[in-house]
Write a protein that holds these residues in place. Structure first.
Motif, PDB file in Angstrom:
ATOM      1  N   ARG A 215       0.838  -1.199   0.000  1.00  0.00           N
ATOM      2  CA  ARG A 215       0.000   0.000   0.000  1.00  0.00           C
ATOM      3  C   ARG A 215       0.877   1.255   0.000  1.00  0.00           C
ATOM      4  N   GLU A 216       1.945   1.217   0.765  1.00  0.00           N
ATOM      5  CA  GLU A 216       2.826   2.380   0.851  1.00  0.00           C
ATOM      6  C   GLU A 216       3.482   2.656  -0.498  1.00  0.00           C
ATOM      7  N   ALA A 217       3.913   1.581  -1.180  1.00  0.00           N
ATOM      8  CA  ALA A 217       4.541   1.747  -2.500  1.00  0.00           C
ATOM      9  C   ALA A 217       3.528   2.287  -3.513  1.00  0.00           C
ATOM     10  N   ALA A 218       2.280   1.751  -3.472  1.00  0.00           N
ATOM     11  CA  ALA A 218       1.250   2.190  -4.409  1.00  0.00           C
ATOM     12  C   ALA A 218       0.874   3.647  -4.154  1.00  0.00           C
ATOM     13  N   ALA A 219       0.769   4.024  -2.862  1.00  0.00           N
ATOM     14  CA  ALA A 219       0.423   5.405  -2.530  1.00  0.00           C
ATOM     15  C   ALA A 219       1.503   6.365  -3.013  1.00  0.00           C
ATOM     16  N   GLY A 220       2.772   5.996  -2.807  1.00  0.00           N
ATOM     17  CA  GLY A 220       3.867   6.844  -3.275  1.00  0.00           C
ATOM     18  C   GLY A 220       3.867   6.984  -4.778  1.00  0.00           C
ATOM     19  N   GLU A 221       3.596   5.867  -5.476  1.00  0.00           N
ATOM     20  CA  GLU A 221       3.544   5.901  -6.938  1.00  0.00           C
ATOM     21  C   GLU A 221       2.387   6.774  -7.409  1.00  0.00           C
ATOM     22  N   PHE A 222       1.227   6.635  -6.735  1.00  0.00           N
ATOM     23  CA  PHE A 222       0.061   7.442  -7.081  1.00  0.00           C
ATOM     24  C   PHE A 222       0.389   8.930  -6.990  1.00  0.00           C
ATOM     25  N   VAL A 223       0.990   9.353  -5.880  1.00  0.00           N
ATOM     26  CA  VAL A 223       1.287  10.775  -5.673  1.00  0.00           C
ATOM     27  C   VAL A 223       2.275  11.281  -6.716  1.00  0.00           C
ATOM     28  N   ARG A 224       3.326  10.505  -6.991  1.00  0.00           N
ATOM     29  CA  ARG A 224       4.338  10.957  -7.957  1.00  0.00           C
ATOM     30  C   ARG A 224       3.752  11.064  -9.362  1.00  0.00           C
ATOM     31  N   VAL A 225       2.929  10.078  -9.754  1.00  0.00           N
ATOM     32  CA  VAL A 225       2.294  10.129 -11.081  1.00  0.00           C
ATOM     33  C   VAL A 225       1.334  11.305 -11.169  1.00  0.00           C
ATOM     34  N   ALA A 226       0.498  11.472 -10.148  1.00  0.00           N
ATOM     35  CA  ALA A 226      -0.507  12.534 -10.167  1.00  0.00           C
ATOM     36  C   ALA A 226       0.118  13.922 -10.179  1.00  0.00           C
ATOM     37  N   LEU A 227       1.251  14.082  -9.495  1.00  0.00           N
ATOM     38  CA  LEU A 227       1.928  15.383  -9.457  1.00  0.00           C
ATOM     39  C   LEU A 227       2.813  15.615 -10.682  1.00  0.00           C
ATOM     40  N   GLY A 228       2.871  14.633 -11.586  1.00  0.00           N
ATOM     41  CA  GLY A 228       3.663  14.796 -12.805  1.00  0.00           C
ATOM     42  C   GLY A 228       5.145  14.598 -12.597  1.00  0.00           C
ATOM     43  N   LYS A 229       5.536  14.011 -11.461  1.00  0.00           N
ATOM     44  CA  LYS A 229       6.953  13.776 -11.186  1.00  0.00           C
ATOM     45  C   LYS A 229       7.393  12.389 -11.630  1.00  0.00           C
ATOM     46  N   TYR A 230       6.462  11.595 -12.100  1.00  0.00           N
ATOM     47  CA  TYR A 230       6.723  10.196 -12.421  1.00  0.00           C
ATOM     48  C   TYR A 230       5.858   9.828 -13.619  1.00  0.00           C
ATOM     49  N   THR A 231       6.487   9.514 -14.738  1.00  0.00           N
ATOM     50  CA  THR A 231       5.753   9.105 -15.935  1.00  0.00           C
ATOM     51  C   THR A 231       6.121   7.675 -16.258  1.00  0.00           C
ATOM     52  N   LEU A 232       5.162   6.772 -16.172  1.00  0.00           N
ATOM     53  CA  LEU A 232       5.429   5.372 -16.473  1.00  0.00           C
ATOM     54  C   LEU A 232       6.143   5.246 -17.815  1.00  0.00           C
ATOM     55  N   VAL A 233       7.148   4.390 -17.854  1.00  0.00           N
ATOM     56  CA  VAL A 233       7.985   4.295 -19.048  1.00  0.00           C
ATOM     57  C   VAL A 233       7.181   3.873 -20.279  1.00  0.00           C
ATOM     58  N   ASP A 234       6.091   3.138 -20.062  1.00  0.00           N
ATOM     59  CA  ASP A 234       5.276   2.693 -21.201  1.00  0.00           C
ATOM     60  C   ASP A 234       3.941   3.421 -21.298  1.00  0.00           C
ATOM     61  N   LEU A 235       3.813   4.539 -20.583  1.00  0.00           N
ATOM     62  CA  LEU A 235       2.539   5.267 -20.581  1.00  0.00           C
ATOM     63  C   LEU A 235       2.105   5.650 -21.992  1.00  0.00           C
ATOM     64  N   HIS A 236       3.026   6.129 -22.804  1.00  0.00           N
ATOM     65  CA  HIS A 236       2.696   6.604 -24.152  1.00  0.00           C
ATOM     66  C   HIS A 236       2.999   5.555 -25.228  1.00  0.00           C
ATOM     67  N   HIS A 237       3.407   4.346 -24.790  1.00  0.00           N
ATOM     68  CA  HIS A 237       3.856   3.351 -25.763  1.00  0.00           C
ATOM     69  C   HIS A 237       2.730   2.901 -26.686  1.00  0.00           C
ATOM     70  N   GLY A 238       1.504   2.792 -26.140  1.00  0.00           N
ATOM     71  CA  GLY A 238       0.371   2.404 -26.980  1.00  0.00           C
ATOM     72  C   GLY A 238       0.099   3.415 -28.071  1.00  0.00           C
ATOM     73  N   ALA A 239       0.132   4.705 -27.714  1.00  0.00           N
ATOM     74  CA  ALA A 239      -0.083   5.759 -28.713  1.00  0.00           C
ATOM     75  C   ALA A 239       1.034   5.755 -29.741  1.00  0.00           C
ATOM     76  N   TYR A 240       2.246   5.486 -29.287  1.00  0.00           N
ATOM     77  CA  TYR A 240       3.392   5.408 -30.209  1.00  0.00           C
ATOM     78  C   TYR A 240       3.197   4.271 -31.205  1.00  0.00           C
ATOM     79  N   LEU A 241       2.798   3.093 -30.722  1.00  0.00           N
ATOM     80  CA  LEU A 241       2.590   1.952 -31.612  1.00  0.00           C
ATOM     81  C   LEU A 241       1.497   2.246 -32.636  1.00  0.00           C
ATOM     82  N   GLU A 242       0.444   2.930 -32.201  1.00  0.00           N
ATOM     83  CA  GLU A 242      -0.649   3.264 -33.127  1.00  0.00           C
ATOM     84  C   GLU A 242      -0.195   4.231 -34.212  1.00  0.00           C
ATOM     85  N   SER A 243       0.832   5.020 -33.931  1.00  0.00           N
ATOM     86  CA  SER A 243       1.310   5.998 -34.907  1.00  0.00           C
ATOM     87  C   SER A 243       2.219   5.378 -35.960  1.00  0.00           C
TER      88      SER A 243
END
Length: 471
Positions: free
Chosen positions: A134-162
């Motif tokens: 839970r602690e790891a998930a909460a930390g990940e949630f905050v970093r992603v939501a604040l824009g400090k953490y972008t999953l490495v494959d977040l845009h990979h689907g859009a890239y593949l579609e292009s």
């Protein structure tokens, strides 16, 4: 107009003079849930409601995910991405601050209750902490939501579609990302764009031979190139500052001359063209031998692509448009038989239909290629080098044979290149079979003759089959 905490009504509605959260339920869940989930906030202040709503929204969305069978991992990342998008679109500092506060409240709510881990051996008092996951998930949630953490494959689907590359290349993209994420997990590196800097990229490159054991440096370098292309795409969209993969390659051993893939010898061609197999395999081999075309473009032909004495092959590799190749006179009976009584949109080779599975990255020619390999081996046409995955002769050897035979028939190099679709400058063949360039191409195609199927291999072919090389 910019929204502040005093005007923002997203996910909120007034009920009995006080605010409550309301979240829409997807239509596919209406048979087991109400159309909207609602939860009172017990305040008549919109500003207060905006600060209190975020953890409630998260709880209601978790309820929806549980009804659908979604995972906690997917839920908290999805919620964080939504919060990050809201933060990005905020117009005033007041609105941004309210969303940031909501993010922190949601993160704290995700931690859940403390639990007793044990006792301090020195003073005997209990030690309480949050559950590690839970602690790891909460930390990940905050970093992603604040824009400090972008999953490495977040845009990979859009890239593949292009992409406009072959399914096989897209599969390399997927494998490359899979290896990168596996390495991040193994090394304890945050799987984010921010964490993958040049130093991390070099470490991944050095570890790749162990991550993908058994694959050649040539294949591993394909994965590095696909990651580089993804980062280039991200850089153009200002998601990363630079392409950290630029210039990273593993050393590739030089291939000895006698281990390079080659054309079929005359004897091998005779075995293939006289062996016992299906009629459609015989038709496929002859079209390949007398056009120099790749297997997928042949199998993908429609009846309309065989009109006017020319084949119209779909673009392959780096070709930007369809390619025209004159139909060899020896192939005319095959084309007439395969198109007779069919409509223009019918397949020339219905025996190998398109892949039906949605999202499949296999080319239409996948089964045809496998069947040819099985047939080729059955007639004794093989050239395997220890340590090499592929035989030195394969379906592409028809293409090499066509090029070699055309060269030996004194056909101009630039015309051969135009016929087979090699990169070249200058004119390209027109859509219709008219004009001097098409006539030159037709002479080039007709100059290529299949070997006599009754004769035996010449002494030269028996002694030095590897001399038949093609570009």
């Amino acid at each position: 107009m910019a929204r502040s905490s005093a005007t923002d009504r997203r996910f909120l509605e007034k009920h009995g003079g006080q605010w409550r959260v309301t979240v829409a339920v997807p239509r596919d869940l209406h048979d087991r849930m109400p159309t909207r989930l609602k939860r009172p906030l017990h305040t008549d202040s919109l500003a207060v409601a905006n600060r209190l709503k975020w953890p409630v929204i998260a709880e209601l969305k978790a309820e929806i995910d549980r009804a659908r069978g979604g995972t906690v991992k997917a839920k908290h990342i999805q919620d964080a991405l939504e919060m990050a998008e809201m933060l990005r679109k905020a117009k005033t500092e007041e609105e941004r601050e309210a969303i940031r506060e909501g993010i922190m409240i949601s993160g704290e709510a995700m931690l859940g209750p403390l639990y007793k881990r044990g006792e301090d051996p020195h003073i005997g008092e209990p030690i309480y902490e949050h559950h590690p996951e839970r602690e790891a998930a909460a930390g990940e949630f905050v970093r992603v939501a604040l824009g400090k953490y972008t999953l490495v494959d977040l845009h990979h689907g859009a890239y593949l579609e292009s992409l406009t590359v072959k399914p096989r290349t897209q599969a390399d993209d997927v494998r490359a990302m899979k290896h990168l994420k596996a390495w991040c997990k193994r090394e304890g590196v945050e799987p984010s764009l921010q964490a993958i800097n040049r130093k991390a990229a070099v470490r991944f490159m050095d570890a790749l031979p162990q991550l993908a054991k058994g694959l050649s440096p040539v294949t591993l370098n394909k994965y590095l190139r696909r990651l580089s292309r993804y980062w280039q795409w991200l850089e153009r969209r200002e998601e990363v500052d630079a392409n950290v993969w630029h210039g990273l390659t593993l050393p590739e051993p030089e291939t000895p001359h006698d281990e390079e893939e080659r054309p079929f010898s005359g004897d091998e061609m005779r075995r293939l063209l006289t062996g016992e197999t299906t009629q459609h395999m015989h038709d496929l081999m002859r079209i390949a031998a007398l056009t120099g075309a790749r297997i997928d473009v042949i199998v993908s032909l429609k009846v309309r692509d065989c009109e006017g004495g020319v084949f119209v092959f779909k673009p392959q590799k780096k070709e930007k448009k369809e390619r025209i190749t004159p139909i060899h006179s020896s192939l005319e009976p095959i084309i007439e038989r395969r198109t007779k009584g069919k409509s223009l949109d019918d397949d020339l080779f219905p025996e190998w239909p398109p892949v039906k599975k949605a999202g499949s990255m296999r080319e239409r020619s996948f089964k045809a290629s496998n069947q040819f390999t099985e047939y080729r081996r059955s007639v004794g046409v093989d050239d395997v080098i220890p340590g090499k995955r592929r035989s030195l002769v394969n379906f592409h050897s028809f293409r090499r044979w066509f090029i070699t035979t055309a060269e030996r028939a004194d056909q101009p190099e630039h015309i051969i290149a135009a016929v087979v679709g090699h990169k070249r400058s200058g004119m390209t063949l027109g859509r219709y079979s008219a004009g001097p360039l098409v006539e030159q191409a037709r002479r080039c195609v007709e100059a290529v003759k299949l070997p006599s199927l009754e004769s035996e291999a010449s002494p030269r072919e028996q002694q030095a089959p590897h001399e038949e090389e093609a570009a």
